[in-house]
Write an enzyme that holds these catalytic residues in place. Structure first.
Site, PDB file in Angstrom:
ATOM      1  N   GLU A  44      41.225  34.340  52.616  1.00  0.00           N
ATOM      2  CA  GLU A  44      41.646  33.093  51.969  1.00  0.00           C
ATOM      3  C   GLU A  44      42.988  32.683  52.564  1.00  0.00           C
ATOM      4  O   GLU A  44      43.954  33.445  52.488  1.00  0.00           O
ATOM      5  CB  GLU A  44      41.795  33.293  50.453  1.00  0.00           C
ATOM      6  CG  GLU A  44      40.503  33.695  49.766  1.00  0.00           C
ATOM      7  CD  GLU A  44      40.676  33.880  48.258  1.00  0.00           C
ATOM      8  OE1 GLU A  44      41.723  33.483  47.723  1.00  0.00           O
ATOM      9  OE2 GLU A  44      39.770  34.449  47.634  1.00  0.00           O
ATOM     10  N   GLU A  93      39.287  40.443  45.038  1.00  0.00           N
ATOM     11  CA  GLU A  93      40.670  40.825  44.746  1.00  0.00           C
ATOM     12  C   GLU A  93      40.774  41.874  43.643  1.00  0.00           C
ATOM     13  O   GLU A  93      41.229  41.573  42.527  1.00  0.00           O
ATOM     14  CB  GLU A  93      41.512  39.596  44.389  1.00  0.00           C
ATOM     15  CG  GLU A  93      41.754  38.679  45.557  1.00  0.00           C
ATOM     16  CD  GLU A  93      42.829  37.635  45.294  1.00  0.00           C
ATOM     17  OE1 GLU A  93      43.097  37.323  44.122  1.00  0.00           O
ATOM     18  OE2 GLU A  93      43.399  37.123  46.274  1.00  0.00           O
TER      19      GLU A  93
HETATM   20  C1  GLA Z   1      42.954  34.253  44.786  1.00  0.00           C
HETATM   21  C2  GLA Z   1      41.486  34.295  44.434  1.00  0.00           C
HETATM   22  C3  GLA Z   1      40.828  32.949  44.506  1.00  0.00           C
HETATM   23  C4  GLA Z   1      41.739  31.878  43.983  1.00  0.00           C
HETATM   24  C5  GLA Z   1      43.028  31.889  44.736  1.00  0.00           C
HETATM   25  C6  GLA Z   1      43.977  30.788  44.333  1.00  0.00           C
HETATM   26  O1  GLA Z   1      43.227  34.496  46.088  1.00  0.00           O
HETATM   27  O2  GLA Z   1      40.755  35.208  45.203  1.00  0.00           O
HETATM   28  O3  GLA Z   1      39.650  33.005  43.746  1.00  0.00           O
HETATM   29  O4  GLA Z   1      41.973  32.091  42.627  1.00  0.00           O
HETATM   30  O5  GLA Z   1      43.653  33.110  44.480  1.00  0.00           O
HETATM   31  O6  GLA Z   1      45.153  30.822  45.109  1.00  0.00           O
END
Ligand code: GLA
Length: 649
Positions: free
Chosen positions: A313, A141
């Site tokens: 995710e 991210e």
């Molecule tokens: C982001 C991050 C993860 C985690 C999630 C929690 O997407 O990539 O590591 O912290 O948020 O929602």
């Protein structure tokens, strides 16, 4: 088609094999690991400990799982930060950001680039050709926790170089920025500072160039890792996981260098935190997410230009990071998963396998509870994996949608730098266009300005303040009806008002001039008349003048609000949803598209030879399917938070 994010380093080694077996039994294929584990891979400089990671990968592989390995650069370890503190980023006030969470690095720090090269090469050497490693996630991210913009001496040095490359001479920069104003003239690039801590707002051209520079730094940093992994890990895919509603860098530019664009889908958190909407809507969608939140990003991710895209995710239950963190309504984890697949995702990967009982994310659900029992999200993931055989024998490739929406990162920055009215937000405008089109039952491709636009029936640019030559060429070459939103063509590439006034180069499509603009407080309301109907209008108004374009909508005083010439349509105001839906419906029908006005909780999506319908609402709704449709999942009545799939005719 399903995946999961797993952190073997969080659990005793004696549970790994059971975890892996349970993942396989649940129907999971891909497991993403490693992206935050630097301090365990390299506890001290050059003292690598790969043993645990070797065994974790072997354990997953032995259960038939494929590994997506993350490079751990989002979390430089403590010893490294202590040794080389100038990897840390700075905020606008010059305060150095500290160790103790994540993303504590400055993209422009040369020491950081060196350390990145070192750890990525070490990982590539060790695992690049490992048979269980199917692909890589680079970093994690980019930009999370607002980490794109940093203000260190390294940023300043790199920015000056970037400016030198862009402008060649300081005279060209002075000209582009209009530095004759307020005595801002520079005698050399070495005099240019970071655009911060000024008393009044800094020069908008300076600010926009800093945003472009910072965005380029992200893409450049990503290329550093791409180069290493291409060399050391042939045949494996490279991915990055983007965020929802995040616009601090140009995602198209990063996606150009990877094989799999992916994004992290948290529909409840995004609805609560990121999408401006009335409080009653937030309440209404608190447990399902607003129905266009995830879909918008699926379409954006598909439009990044990579051949494959994933949800890296997927929210499995309550998260921990929004103001309020409700649990998804029963059925929503299944619905979100199917919806991503319906929009063309190759894999939907849940975050995370098991809720961690410790540290920052202990209140963030996983597919399993901290004690290892399957949580609601896990039950629903299992249900989806059991249902997936219904797709066997069907075409499940995304086809071109009939409508294209141009989404532009420079437009975001331009609106942020010069909103000209409180709360003017490009993302909110773009999402409103998207919602209105989706309420008409139409599929949408989201594309960068400049992408080829042949074969679309309708192309909408919610706003395109800075128009490239490529964008004008693509719009002219298309036979689609084109809708240009307010402020399109209102700035040159160097953030000046174009000669000949807005919409600048877009006059090649519609010959009009915007001779004045005004922004209005919410209390000042006007009325718009279009097609013999009236609609409320406010916030933003342009005066449109033209000898050749036809006025098709007017404000109360009779002045033109929207104009049309040939197949191009220009809106000189900030539209509201009711108007925009009717207006786009009329244009879609005029251009041969069959629309279906959907209930506000219902959305449609075609994939290959199938049509999917998703009910985001909390009561049953009739499926908008033809009489006698052949259902693969569900039927003519779609229960609350459920879906139906039928064969398209
Ligand atoms: C982001 C991050 C993860 C985690 C999630 C929690 O997407 O990539 O590591 O912290 O948020 O929602």
């Amino acid at each position: 088609m399903l995946g999961v994010c797993y952190y073997p380093e969080h659990w005793p080694e004696n549970v790994w094999a059971d975890d892996a077996a349970a993942m396989a039994a649940l129907g999971i294929t891909y497991v993403r690991i490693g992206e935050f584990a630097w301090s365990l891979m390299e506890p001290r400089r050059d003292a690598f400990d790969w043993g645990w990671l070797d065994r974790a990968i072997e354990t997953l592989a032995a259960a038939g799982l494929k590994v997506v390995l993350g490079t751990p650069t989002a979390t430089p370890p403590k010893w490294l930060v202590d040794e080389r503190p100038d990897i840390l980023p700075s905020d606008e006030e010059g305060r150095v950001r500290r160790f103790g969470s994540r993303r504590h690095y400055c993209f422009s720090s040369p020491a950081w680039r060196e350390e990145t090269r070192r750890i990525v090469e070490a990982m590539g050497d060790r695992y690049g050709e490992h048979p269980a490693v199917a692909g890589w996630q680079i970093d994690n991210e980019y930009g999370c926790h607002l980490s794109v913009l940093s203000y260190t001496p390294h940023c300043l040095a790199a920015f000056r170089q970037w400016l030198q490359q862009r402008y060649g001479t300081i005279a060209a920069l002075n000209d582009a920025w209009g530095t004759a104003f307020w005595s801002q003239t520079y005698n050399g690039f070495a005099e240019v500072d970071l655009p911060i801590l000024t008393l009044a707002p800094a020069n908008p051209s300076h600010l926009l160039d800093y945003r472009r520079f910072a965005s380029d730094q992200v893409a450049d940093y990503n290329r550093l890792q791409v180069g290493i992994l291409r060399r050391l890990s042939p045949g494996r895919f490279l991915a990055h996981n983007f965020m929802g509603f995040f616009t601090e860098f140009d995602h198209y530019a990063v996606a150009r260098d990877v094989d799999v664009a992916s994004w992290d889908s948290y529909p409840l958190g995004h609805t609560d935190q990121r999408l401006p909407m009335p409080a009653e809507d937030k309440t209404r969608w608190a447990r399902s997410g607003q129905p266009d939140v995830a879909a918008f990003h699926h379409d954006l991710c598909r439009g990044m230009g990579t051949a494959r895209w994933w949800v890296m995710e997927q929210q499995p239950g309550p998260v921990n990071w929004a103001d309020f963190n409700p649990a998804p309504a029963a059925g929503m984890v299944r619905l979100w998963t199917w919806e991503a697949l319906a929009h063309g995702a190759e894999v939907v990967s849940y975050f995370r396998w098991r809720q961690a009982p410790f540290a920052q994310e202990q209140m963030h659900a996983g597919l399993n509870r901290p004690d290892g029992t399957l949580d609601q999200g896990g039950e629903e993931a299992r249900q989806v994996s059991g249902e997936m055989t219904v797709l066997d024998g069907h075409h499940t490739k995304s086809r071109r949608a009939p409508v294209a929406l141009l989404f532009d990162y420079e437009a975001v920055w331009t609106f942020q730098i010069q909103p000209q009215g409180r709360g003017f937000d490009y993302m909110a405008l773009a999402h409103m266009f998207y919602r209105c089109i989706r309420r008409l039952g139409l599929d949408v491709d989201i594309l960068p300005a400049g992408a080829p636009l042949e074969d679309y029936a309708l192309v909408v640019a919610p706003s395109l303040p800075i128009v490239s030559e490529a964008a004008v060429t693509a719009l002219k070459a298309s036979s689609a009806a084109v809708v240009l939103g307010p402020r399109s063509g209102s700035k040159t590439a160097s953030f000046q008002i174009p000669g000949g006034l807005p919409p600048g180069d877009l006059r090649a499509l519609i010959d009009l001039q915007v001779s004045r603009v005004e922004s209005l407080p919410p209390s000042v309301q006007d009325q718009l008349t279009w097609a013999n109907k009236t609609y409320p209008v406010g916030l933003w108004r342009e005066r449109l003048e033209s000898k050749t374009a036809e006025s098709v909508a007017s404000f109360q005083d009779g002045e033109a609000a929207a104009m049309t010439q040939d197949r191009c349509h220009y809106l000189g105001f900030w539209p509201e949803e009711a108007f925009l839906t009717d207006y786009l419906a009329a244009l879609a029908e005029e251009n041969g598209l069959a629309i279906q006005r959907l209930d506000e909780a219902l959305r449609l999506r075609r994939l290959g030879d199938l049509t999917f319908a998703f009910n985001y609402g909390d009561r049953p709704l009739p499926a908008p399917a033809p009489e006698g449709a052949d259902y693969l999942l569900g039927g003519p009545e779609i229960a609350a938070h459920d879906l139906a799939v039928w064969k398209s005719r």
